[in-house]
Structure formats: structure tokens, C-alpha cells
Design a protein around this motif. Structure first.
Motif, PDB file in Angstrom:
ATOM      1  N   HIS A 167       0.850  -1.195   0.000  1.00  0.00           N
ATOM      2  CA  HIS A 167       0.000   0.000   0.000  1.00  0.00           C
ATOM      3  C   HIS A 167       0.890   1.251   0.000  1.00  0.00           C
ATOM      4  O   HIS A 167       1.062   1.922   1.031  1.00  0.00           O
ATOM      5  CB  HIS A 167      -0.930  -0.015   1.211  1.00  0.00           C
ATOM      6  N   ILE A 168       1.450   1.554  -1.152  1.00  0.00           N
ATOM      7  CA  ILE A 168       2.463   2.602  -1.260  1.00  0.00           C
ATOM      8  C   ILE A 168       1.887   3.979  -0.935  1.00  0.00           C
ATOM      9  O   ILE A 168       2.530   4.800  -0.258  1.00  0.00           O
ATOM     10  CB  ILE A 168       3.089   2.592  -2.667  1.00  0.00           C
ATOM     11  N   LYS A 169       0.687   4.248  -1.398  1.00  0.00           N
ATOM     12  CA  LYS A 169       0.087   5.560  -1.149  1.00  0.00           C
ATOM     13  C   LYS A 169      -0.139   5.782   0.350  1.00  0.00           C
ATOM     14  O   LYS A 169       0.167   6.854   0.885  1.00  0.00           O
ATOM     15  CB  LYS A 169      -1.239   5.692  -1.900  1.00  0.00           C
ATOM     16  N   VAL A 170      -0.653   4.758   1.023  1.00  0.00           N
ATOM     17  CA  VAL A 170      -0.868   4.859   2.472  1.00  0.00           C
ATOM     18  C   VAL A 170       0.473   4.994   3.193  1.00  0.00           C
ATOM     19  O   VAL A 170       0.624   5.768   4.138  1.00  0.00           O
ATOM     20  CB  VAL A 170      -1.636   3.630   2.993  1.00  0.00           C
ATOM     21  N   CYS A 171       1.455   4.235   2.727  1.00  0.00           N
ATOM     22  CA  CYS A 171       2.802   4.314   3.298  1.00  0.00           C
ATOM     23  C   CYS A 171       3.342   5.739   3.208  1.00  0.00           C
ATOM     24  O   CYS A 171       3.898   6.264   4.176  1.00  0.00           O
ATOM     25  CB  CYS A 171       3.733   3.353   2.571  1.00  0.00           C
ATOM     26  N   TRP A 195      15.358   1.359   0.306  1.00  0.00           N
ATOM     27  CA  TRP A 195      15.109  -0.081   0.211  1.00  0.00           C
ATOM     28  C   TRP A 195      14.104  -0.394  -0.898  1.00  0.00           C
ATOM     29  O   TRP A 195      14.306  -1.306  -1.696  1.00  0.00           O
ATOM     30  CB  TRP A 195      14.616  -0.599   1.552  1.00  0.00           C
ATOM     31  N   ILE A 196      13.009   0.365  -0.919  1.00  0.00           N
ATOM     32  CA  ILE A 196      11.972   0.113  -1.935  1.00  0.00           C
ATOM     33  C   ILE A 196      12.493   0.445  -3.329  1.00  0.00           C
ATOM     34  O   ILE A 196      12.206  -0.273  -4.296  1.00  0.00           O
ATOM     35  CB  ILE A 196      10.701   0.910  -1.603  1.00  0.00           C
ATOM     36  N   LEU A 197      13.279   1.514  -3.447  1.00  0.00           N
ATOM     37  CA  LEU A 197      13.853   1.869  -4.745  1.00  0.00           C
ATOM     38  C   LEU A 197      14.730   0.752  -5.295  1.00  0.00           C
ATOM     39  O   LEU A 197      14.680   0.420  -6.485  1.00  0.00           O
ATOM     40  CB  LEU A 197      14.664   3.157  -4.626  1.00  0.00           C
ATOM     41  N   VAL A 198      15.539   0.164  -4.416  1.00  0.00           N
ATOM     42  CA  VAL A 198      16.438  -0.913  -4.850  1.00  0.00           C
ATOM     43  C   VAL A 198      15.645  -2.179  -5.167  1.00  0.00           C
ATOM     44  O   VAL A 198      15.944  -2.893  -6.130  1.00  0.00           O
ATOM     45  CB  VAL A 198      17.493  -1.195  -3.761  1.00  0.00           C
ATOM     46  N   SER A 199      14.616  -2.442  -4.376  1.00  0.00           N
ATOM     47  CA  SER A 199      13.836  -3.671  -4.555  1.00  0.00           C
ATOM     48  C   SER A 199      12.876  -3.578  -5.727  1.00  0.00           C
ATOM     49  O   SER A 199      12.690  -4.544  -6.470  1.00  0.00           O
ATOM     50  CB  SER A 199      13.040  -3.973  -3.276  1.00  0.00           C
ATOM     51  N   ASP A 200      12.241  -2.426  -5.867  1.00  0.00           N
ATOM     52  CA  ASP A 200      11.230  -2.236  -6.923  1.00  0.00           C
ATOM     53  C   ASP A 200      11.242  -0.755  -7.300  1.00  0.00           C
ATOM     54  O   ASP A 200      10.600   0.063  -6.655  1.00  0.00           O
ATOM     55  CB  ASP A 200       9.848  -2.656  -6.399  1.00  0.00           C
ATOM     56  N   LEU A 205       9.658   4.994  -6.840  1.00  0.00           N
ATOM     57  CA  LEU A 205       9.345   6.289  -7.440  1.00  0.00           C
ATOM     58  C   LEU A 205       7.924   6.739  -7.080  1.00  0.00           C
ATOM     59  O   LEU A 205       7.672   7.927  -6.872  1.00  0.00           O
ATOM     60  CB  LEU A 205       9.507   6.211  -8.958  1.00  0.00           C
ATOM     61  N   ARG A 206       7.003   5.785  -7.007  1.00  0.00           N
ATOM     62  CA  ARG A 206       5.651   6.126  -6.567  1.00  0.00           C
ATOM     63  C   ARG A 206       5.653   6.632  -5.131  1.00  0.00           C
ATOM     64  O   ARG A 206       4.958   7.598  -4.795  1.00  0.00           O
ATOM     65  CB  ARG A 206       4.743   4.900  -6.678  1.00  0.00           C
ATOM     66  N   LEU A 207       6.438   5.979  -4.283  1.00  0.00           N
ATOM     67  CA  LEU A 207       6.530   6.421  -2.884  1.00  0.00           C
ATOM     68  C   LEU A 207       7.077   7.844  -2.809  1.00  0.00           C
ATOM     69  O   LEU A 207       6.545   8.687  -2.068  1.00  0.00           O
ATOM     70  CB  LEU A 207       7.425   5.466  -2.089  1.00  0.00           C
ATOM     71  N   ILE A 208       8.111   8.128  -3.574  1.00  0.00           N
ATOM     72  CA  ILE A 208       8.700   9.469  -3.570  1.00  0.00           C
ATOM     73  C   ILE A 208       7.686  10.490  -4.078  1.00  0.00           C
ATOM     74  O   ILE A 208       7.529  11.579  -3.503  1.00  0.00           O
ATOM     75  CB  ILE A 208       9.979   9.494  -4.433  1.00  0.00           C
TER      76      ILE A 208
END
Length: 584
Positions: A167-171, A195-200, A205-208
Motif C-alpha cells: 500500500h504505497i500511497k498509504v505508506c 530499500w523500496i527503490l532498490v527492490s522495486d 518512485l511512486r513512494l517518492i
């Protein structure tokens, strides 16, 4: 003939005892750990001096419609004040409710941690992680004070859990919420983002993007409400202007964290090479034609160490930043503990499961599936953990008070503590006193960390009732009080008196750093309605020459209050004005 589908066997079916199912055992373990923690917390329902009262009074002002930063100085982001203001608006100020706020936030974070770890590392790791977090000395002690660190840590943990469930948006929303509670959430947010950038990369980028969007909206909204210049000056510029600690004080602060939390830190340190060992074994088994990053990801997934490795990375980033700062308080380290516990819980689970397998197949080690290197590593890890109980207490020798007192006669390095029952049934109080408490502490002797915690809780502000009664007798509701930031906001909340010119945060750093002008402070509070000034002798704002000059010219000493810890509080009352009228 009708054929019935055979019921799948489960541990509970085999034993005929449903209460032995892993899930129920996990719930029982989580419940017992939480219950023990809550028992300890019931000894902290007392009044203490500290910054938490600043934040509570500031929330009271917000609940009355006063904007932070422009309406009063506030050194931190606004979310803690805003959420607390809602509670105060609904329920009003309740002493016990205020005392329970940090307790509730810390326990909520612990439960989020336990659920997250259970999903990825199993039941044993989950219970171990919870214990390593909330029962470690620093989080245990810090959860007695509403400094904002427990709220910040819990919001970060929710951000991590929502990220792990996709749930990236909620994160992103919870990452922004954590930073807008306390700026020191930033290392955790950075670690998660990397961590998320390296993994996916796409998810990262969505999280940022969502984080930047949410953060911008919140920043603009708060700025429009409270004033951009005032917000930047209080929330950002002030922290950049703070003066550094003395080197010996800084070293002592870090040594205190290590001494009081040696066991969970040792388990965390041991978990790192154990994780790399597990990853290395999976690396050898993975396809050699994969790209390095793909092979590494495959090894991490195969070893089931994604969450503990993320926790270790986050805790290490927190530690790296904190150890290189020139001004650090012990509770600054609290946000790193649950992430270290993710790794530590994984190690405890591995050791426990390996030990059980060895016990069951003790005659044939090969039948356990554990190779000799793994068994040897486990034995070494257990030995190191046990050694912590022996060597950990010796870390006390690095602390300032130890060096000052250890060569004194026993009588002069023995300190007395006064027991006070917690908010618990009599038999529970008696059990805690019998098992954990000690009336005396001799420097050089070694004590349980929970004994040290109870000693900490026993040093409460025992003059609060006397001071509040005196305030009520000497002032009417139209008058204001002013003074020591660690106690005067508490006195104001308990008596219903206002603080002069809303000068709640009189932390001496505001004036030493140049962020606030002492002359302007005096101009704001020097008026007949400021009836009482209460200071802690030779501490904080009592050392400002401008305050001393105001007291000498306008006030007279009327009462002295001495705590059981020999802290002296001085109460000054405004002298009659030349026309004899002390009203506004």
C-alpha cells in the motif's frame, strides 16, 4: 460407498488440544509480554518535570484556536500538538489521560511491530521482537514521557507495514505524518525509500512522488495556518542554531544508552553476521547466470530475511546519524529500537528453532538439517548473548557518576530510593516490590535493568501538590504564571492558570542559540498580570540575566520548595505596582 474427505491434520488436531495452536500460543505470548510491560508502566503514573508538559500545554493552546509558531513558539512539527488538541478539546486536560498517551503510543507501535514480524518471520520472531523493543530500557523509560518519540516511532512502523503489504500511497501518508510529528523520523523514511527503490524501482518512485505531494500539501497548509516565516524559524532554523553539547556530556549520553541496553544491542549486532551467513548460503544455491542485483534479491527471499535485513539497515542508519551528531539525548535512539528488534527477533527465532531441532534429534545432528557451521555459529551467538549478562554491567564504569563515586566509601556511594505503589492491585505491587525493587543502590554493584527503571520512575515531582495549592491561593483565574519550562506548563494545566504571553517553551537553548531574544521575552511578560514566576534554582531560564533583573526589580521571593532529589524551586510573587493595583 460414500467417501468422506479426510480432514487435514494440524498440530491442534494431533494433540487434541486446540489451545496449543501456534496462533493462540503467539497471542498468549504477545499478551503476557504486553501485560508485564503495562505492569511496569503503572509505576509511572506520577508527575515529573520535563518537556512533555510544554507539548501538552501547546496542544491546549491549539485546542483554543491559537496557531502554533505565530501564536506561540513551538520547536517541533505540528502533528503531535494537533492530534493532542483534539483529545483536549473533547475531554479537557486529564492528568492520567496525559500520562497514558506515551504508554498507548508505544504499545500500539509494539503491536504493529509484532504483527508485521509475524507475517514475514514467524510467531517466535514476532514475540521476541516485541520483547526486544518495548522491554528494552530506553523505550521502556521513554514511554513514560510524552516527548513525541513514541508517536513518531509508531507512525514509522505503520509506514513500514503498509509498504510491506504493497500500500504505497498509504505508506507515503504515514511517512509524511511521522516527519510532521518529529523531524528525526527522516532517517527511517530515507531507509525505507532507498530499500523500496532498490527492490522495486517503480514502487520506490511512486513512494517518492506521493510523499513529495503529501508533504508539500501539508507544508503549505501549516504555513498558511501558522505563518511560513514563523514556522521555518521555529521548526527548522532553531534546530540548526542549537549549541553543541560538551564532549564529555555527549560521550556520557551515548555510554548511558549502551550500558542500559546492552542485551538488545548485542542481539542486534549478532543478527547482522547471521543474516549475511544465511544470505551467503542462498547465494551459492542461486543461478549463477542472474544479474548481481537479481541474484542478491533471490538470496534474500530464499533466506527469508527481507524484513529483518530492512530493519537492520534502518537501525544502522539511525545509529550512524545519531553517533555523529553533536547534540543527542538518550530518547533520540528510541526510533532505532523496533527496527533493530526486527533483526534481533529473527535471530532469536533461528536460535530457538535450531535448539528445538537439536533437542529432538540430539543423537543425530545431521537429521536436523543443520550443518556444522550453522550449529557452531548458533553456539557462539548464544555464548555471546549470555556473556552480555556478565560484561554488560561493567559498561557502567564509563559513566560520569561512576567515575566520580566509585572510589568513595560504600556509605557515600549508596543511594536510597523510596517505594511508591503503582496503579495496581495490592498483591501485584507486593510482587513487584519483592522481585524487582531494591531500596538501596550502591555504585559498583550490579542491578537488573527493571530495577533501574523503577528507580527512575520513583524520582517523581513530589512537590507538585504543594506548588499548585500555592498558585491557586495566590492567583485568580485572570492572572498568569511564568517560569521553568519543565514544570510551569504542568502547574498551569493543573491549576487552570494561563502562561504569560504564551511563553510556554522557555528552554534555555532558545536564548543561547540566538533563536529567541531574551529582551523581547521580558517585554512580553513584564506586566502586572504575570503574578508568579516559578524557577528551578540555577537551572535553565533562571540563569538568564534578563530574567534575574526582572525578578530583582519587580518580584519578591515568597516560597521555596525542595524535592526529595534536592531540587530547589523558587516562587516569586509580583510586588504591588506604584498605584497599589496588581490587576491587569
Amino acid at each position: 460407498m460414500v467417501r468422506h474427505k479426510q480432514k487435514k491434520k494440524t498440530p491442534s488436531n494431533e494433540t487434541g488440544a486446540p489451545f496449543l495452536s501456534p496462533r493462540l500460543l503467539w497471542m498468549l505470548g504477545i499478551g503476557l509480554i504486553s501485560l508485564f510491560w503495562l505492569v511496569l508502566k503503572m509505576f509511572g503514573m506520577n508527575a515529573y518535570g520535563g518537556d512533555e508538559h510544554i507539548y501538552l500545554y501547546q496542544a491546549q493552546l491549539v485546542s483554543e484556536g491559537v496557531a502554533p509558531y505565530s501564536g506561540f513558539a513551538m520547536a517541533h512539527p505540528p502533528l503531535q500538538a494537533a492530534l493532542t488538541a483534539v483529545l483536549l478539546k473533547v475531554f479537557g486536560y486529564q492528568f492520567l489521560m496525559a500520562r497514558m498517551l506515551p504508554v498507548a503510543w508505544c504499545l500500539a507501535g509494539g503491536l504493529v511491530l509484532a504483527i508485521m514480524v509475524r507475517r514475514e518471520s514467524g510467531f517466535v520472531a514476532s514475540a521476541a521482537a516485541l520483547a526486544l523493543y518495548i522491554l528494552a530500557y530506553e523505550p521502556l523509560r521513554a514511554s513514560s514521557h510524552f516527548t513525541g518519540v513514541n508517536m513518531t516511532t509508531t507512525l514509522m512502523l505503520v509506514a513500514f507495514m503498509t509498504a510491506r503489504t504493497g500500500h504505497i500511497k498509504v505508506c507515503a501518508g504515514f511517512c509524511v505524518a511521522a516527519v510532521f510529528t518529529r523531524l528525526y523520523a527522516a532517517p527511517g523514511v530515507i531507509a525505507l525509500t532507498v530499500w523500496i527503490l532498490v527492490s522495486d524501482r517503480r514502487a520506490g518512485l511512486r513512494l517518492i512522488a506521493w510523499g513529495a505531494g503529501f508533504g508539500t500539501v501539508v507544508f503549505l497548509a501549516v504555513g498558511a495556518w501558522a505563518g511560513f516565516e514563523d514556522m521555518v524559524h521555529n521548526m527548522l532554523r532553531y534546530h540548526a542554531q542549537k549549541t553543541p553539547m560538551k564532549p564529555e556530556s555527549l560521550a556520557n549520553m551515548k555510554a548511558n544508552v549502551l550500558f542500559h541496553n546492552a542485551l538488545p544491542l548485542a542481539i542486534f549486532a549478532l543478527s547482522v553476521p547471521a543474516m549475511f551467513g544465511a544470505m551467503a548460503r542462498r547465494w551459492k544455491q542461486s543461478a549463477s547466470d542472474l544479474r548481481i542485483i537479481e541474484r542478491l534479491s533471490d538470496a534474500i527471499r530464499g533466506a527469508r530475511i527481507s524484513l529483518p535485513l530492512l530493519g537492520a539497515f534502518t537501525a544502522a542508519l539511525f545509529g550512524l546519524i545519531l553517533l555523529n551528531m553533536d547534540r543527542v539525548w538518550m530518547y533520540y535512539f528510541v526510533p532505532s529500537f523496533p527496527f533493530a528488534a526486527m533483526a534481533g527477533g529473527w535471530l532469536v527465532s533461528r536460535l530457538f528453532q535450531g535448539g528445538v531441532r537439536l533437542f529432538i534429534d540430539r543423537r543425530r545432528a545431521s537429521a536436523t538439517g543443520l550443518n556444522r557451521v550453522t550449529i557452531a555459529g548458533g553456539i557462539i551467538a548464544v555464548a555471546c548473548i549470555l556473556a552480555t549478562f556478565f560484561f554488560g554491567p561493567r559498561l557502567e564504569s564509563r559513566l560520569n557518576y561512576y567515575q566520580k563515586e566509585i572510589d568513595l566509601p560504600v556509605a557515600k556511594r549508596t543511594h536510597e530510593y523510596t517505594w511508591k505503589d503503582g496503579m495496581l492491585p495490592g498483591p501485584v505491587n507486593d510482587a513487584v516490590r519483592s522481585v524487582i525493587w531494591n531500596d538501596q543502590r550502591t555504585i559498583g554493584d550490579h542491578y537488573w535493568s527493571y530495577t533501574s527503571y523503577l528507580w527512575h520512575e520513583s524520582r517523581h515531582l513530589d512537590v507538585v501538590d504543594k506548588i499548585t495549592r500555592e498558585i491557586i491561593e495566590r492567583t485568580d483565574e485572570g492572572y498568569s504564571i511564568f517560569g521553568d519550562s519543565g514544570t510551569v506548563p504542568l502547574f498551569a494545566l493543573l491549576t487552570g492558570r494561563s502562561i504569560a504571553a504564551a511563553e510556554v517553551d522557555t528552554n534555555i537553548q532558545r536564548y543561547r542559540s540566538g533563536n529567541a531574544d531574551p529582551g523581547d521575552l521580558i517585554r512580553r511578560i513584564d506586566e502586572p498580570g504575570t503574578r508568579l514566576i516559578i524557577l528551578r534554582n540555577r537551572f535553565g531560564i533562571a540563569g538568564l540575566p534578563q530574567v534575574q533583573k526582572l525578578i530583582a526589580s519587580r518580584y519578591k521571593l515568597v516560597r521555596k520548595f525542595v524535592t526529595a532529589q534536592k531540587k530547589l524551586y523558587l516562587m516569586y510573587e509580583r510586588k504591588p505596582e506604584p498605584d497599589g493595583d496588581m490587576q491587569r
